[in-house]
Design a protein around this motif. Sequence first.
Motif, PDB file in Angstrom:
ATOM      1  N   LYS A   1       2.205  10.858   7.821  1.00  0.00           N
ATOM      2  CA  LYS A   1       2.736  10.116   8.963  1.00  0.00           C
ATOM      3  C   LYS A   1       1.614   9.472   9.767  1.00  0.00           C
ATOM      4  N   GLU A   2       0.519  10.195   9.984  1.00  0.00           N
ATOM      5  CA  GLU A   2      -0.598   9.658  10.758  1.00  0.00           C
ATOM      6  C   GLU A   2      -1.253   8.489  10.032  1.00  0.00           C
TER       7      GLU A   2
ATOM      8  N   MET B   1      -2.089   2.589   9.385  1.00  0.00           N
ATOM      9  CA  MET B   1      -2.046   1.381   8.564  1.00  0.00           C
ATOM     10  C   MET B   1      -0.998   0.401   9.078  1.00  0.00           C
ATOM     11  N   SER B   2       0.130   0.896   9.550  1.00  0.00           N
ATOM     12  CA  SER B   2       1.173   0.018  10.078  1.00  0.00           C
ATOM     13  C   SER B   2       0.681  -0.718  11.319  1.00  0.00           C
ATOM     14  N   GLU B   3      -0.098  -0.047  12.143  1.00  0.00           N
ATOM     15  CA  GLU B   3      -0.654  -0.710  13.336  1.00  0.00           C
ATOM     16  C   GLU B   3      -1.629  -1.811  12.934  1.00  0.00           C
ATOM     17  N   LEU B   4      -2.468  -1.537  11.928  1.00  0.00           N
ATOM     18  CA  LEU B   4      -3.392  -2.562  11.439  1.00  0.00           C
ATOM     19  C   LEU B   4      -2.623  -3.713  10.804  1.00  0.00           C
ATOM     20  N   LYS B   5      -1.576  -3.378  10.078  1.00  0.00           N
ATOM     21  CA  LYS B   5      -0.729  -4.405   9.467  1.00  0.00           C
ATOM     22  C   LYS B   5      -0.199  -5.365  10.528  1.00  0.00           C
ATOM     23  N   MET B   6       0.346  -4.842  11.608  1.00  0.00           N
ATOM     24  CA  MET B   6       0.924  -5.697  12.641  1.00  0.00           C
ATOM     25  C   MET B   6      -0.145  -6.566  13.291  1.00  0.00           C
ATOM     26  N   GLU B   7      -1.338  -6.026  13.430  1.00  0.00           N
ATOM     27  CA  GLU B   7      -2.447  -6.802  14.000  1.00  0.00           C
ATOM     28  C   GLU B   7      -2.799  -7.971  13.083  1.00  0.00           C
TER      29      GLU B   7
ATOM     30  N   ASN C   1       3.536  -4.515   2.845  1.00  0.00           N
ATOM     31  CA  ASN C   1       4.494  -3.410   2.805  1.00  0.00           C
ATOM     32  C   ASN C   1       3.716  -2.096   2.777  1.00  0.00           C
ATOM     33  N   VAL C   2       3.979  -1.244   3.746  1.00  0.00           N
ATOM     34  CA  VAL C   2       3.331   0.066   3.812  1.00  0.00           C
ATOM     35  C   VAL C   2       4.379   1.123   3.484  1.00  0.00           C
ATOM     36  N   THR C   3       4.146   1.890   2.412  1.00  0.00           N
ATOM     37  CA  THR C   3       5.091   2.899   1.950  1.00  0.00           C
ATOM     38  C   THR C   3       4.457   4.280   2.037  1.00  0.00           C
TER      39      THR C   3
ATOM     40  N   PHE D   1       0.848  -1.189   0.000  1.00  0.00           N
ATOM     41  CA  PHE D   1       0.000   0.000   0.000  1.00  0.00           C
ATOM     42  C   PHE D   1       0.885   1.241   0.000  1.00  0.00           C
ATOM     43  N   ILE D   2       0.558   2.220  -0.836  1.00  0.00           N
ATOM     44  CA  ILE D   2       1.189   3.537  -0.786  1.00  0.00           C
ATOM     45  C   ILE D   2       0.248   4.452  -0.003  1.00  0.00           C
ATOM     46  N   VAL D   3       0.752   5.006   1.070  1.00  0.00           N
ATOM     47  CA  VAL D   3      -0.047   5.880   1.934  1.00  0.00           C
ATOM     48  C   VAL D   3       0.311   7.341   1.645  1.00  0.00           C
ATOM     49  N   GLY D   4      -0.707   8.181   1.508  1.00  0.00           N
ATOM     50  CA  GLY D   4      -0.454   9.609   1.342  1.00  0.00           C
ATOM     51  C   GLY D   4      -0.153  10.028  -0.077  1.00  0.00           C
ATOM     52  N   PHE D   5      -0.662   9.284  -1.072  1.00  0.00           N
ATOM     53  CA  PHE D   5      -0.542   9.757  -2.455  1.00  0.00           C
ATOM     54  C   PHE D   5      -1.196  11.143  -2.541  1.00  0.00           C
ATOM     55  N   PRO D   6      -0.674  12.043  -3.393  1.00  0.00           N
ATOM     56  CA  PRO D   6      -1.162  13.437  -3.387  1.00  0.00           C
ATOM     57  C   PRO D   6      -2.676  13.599  -3.475  1.00  0.00           C
ATOM     58  N   THR D   7      -3.366  12.720  -4.184  1.00  0.00           N
ATOM     59  CA  THR D   7      -4.821  12.878  -4.337  1.00  0.00           C
ATOM     60  C   THR D   7      -5.618  12.023  -3.361  1.00  0.00           C
TER      61      THR D   7
END
Length: 444
Positions: free
Chosen positions: A334-335, A340-346, A310-312, A282-288
């Motif tokens: 960042k938020e 998403m990283s917390e959900l990933k680890m879960e 993988n969270v990017t 997943f790409i997080v925070g794409f401009p749109t």
Amino acid sequence: MATYHIETYGCSSNRGESREIERALRDGGHRPADGPEDADVAILNTCTVVEKTERNMLRRAEELAETTAELVVTGCMALAQGEMFAEADVDAEILHWDEVPSYVLNGECPTVTPDAEPVLDGVVGILPIARGCMSNCSYCITKFATGRVDSPPVEENVEKARALVHAGAKEIRVTGQDTGVYGWDEGERKLPELLDRICDIDGEFRVRLGMANPGGIHGIHEELADVFAANEELYDFIHAPVQSGSDDVLEDMRRQHRVEKFREVVETFDERLDHWTLSTDFIVGFPTESEADHERSMDLLAEVRPEKINVTRFSKRPGTDAADMKGLGGTVKKERSKAMSELKMEVVGEAYESMVGDRFEALVVEEGTGDSVKCRDGAYRQIIVQNATERGVDVGDFLTVEVTGHNTVYAFGDPVDEARSDAGGVDGDSVERDDRPESTASSA
């Protein structure tokens, strides 16, 4: 394709983690620079054992930030005292070590160079099957280096795979920018045939298919799932990077798939295989990306529950169309990345927890930390076996392992002696990953 420079300080654990980072970057087509001043990104793997060490780390981070285009700080000090770098006005991205490769790769396809040839690394054979891709993603700079897909004949790749097996490979990693589009330049979809042919090679080995974009494999996903079901040599593992749970964002990214196509691939493999591992990005925070788009990605992750994620956090690459888009603020990215990283680890932790108490057939693929080894089960999940020497476990062995515990992203297991075999098979059950190593500063 980026150039990188890695510096590692502290214990053997940090050294091992740097090796893992470098391996992932090399698999992605990135290459080491001659020094930090020549690198697109510098990676500082830090130690924080005493106050003097902290001061040294801060000073070195300041030096690297001044000489390198981009700085990533990881390791013990980054995790325990990451705020100190911001307080010292060091312009750096603070990441856990296993987030570093995906951050540097930035959601881009791995890059296979024109002279890429099979490589044997221990018992792992790396087999690049093609160069280039058929995509035109708005955020990806790799396409400028590689162009459209160029696929050698099936027979040529089979012969390379056979040579790897004869040279001692127990695991063959089939790699490429987008393995799913192998053969498209000749108007054919050749990946299922290639995998079938490789699995017919005489010998005891396993095959891992590398990244295949959902848009590339959707047209062959039923045939491909049948190939997986028919060949125990294939790890039941697919890396299909969805990148977003929002069709609007996927369109802006110029991805060749939409969420429903991704779901159809997942559903087909669910139907054909008793157990398999889905790896996605997943790409997080794409401009749109709006808040609603982000929630759609979170919902998709929770729905399909991949066992490797993988969270990017999006970052602009010069010359790409996405670089000209008005970006989101760093705090927003960042938020969203943190959520998403917390959900990933879960999700991943739940998958490994479910393995505890069960037995799996596995292949020992490489040495780990100290006297441990890393194994992969039939679904490519990683199982760590400790005290390998006293248990008579060697790299290249096939064995039955009973899972005794886990550390969220990999499992721990004990070999079941009576079921061990030096030439046995790995069934459809599973494995994942880890590493570590020694002191002083060194470029990995």
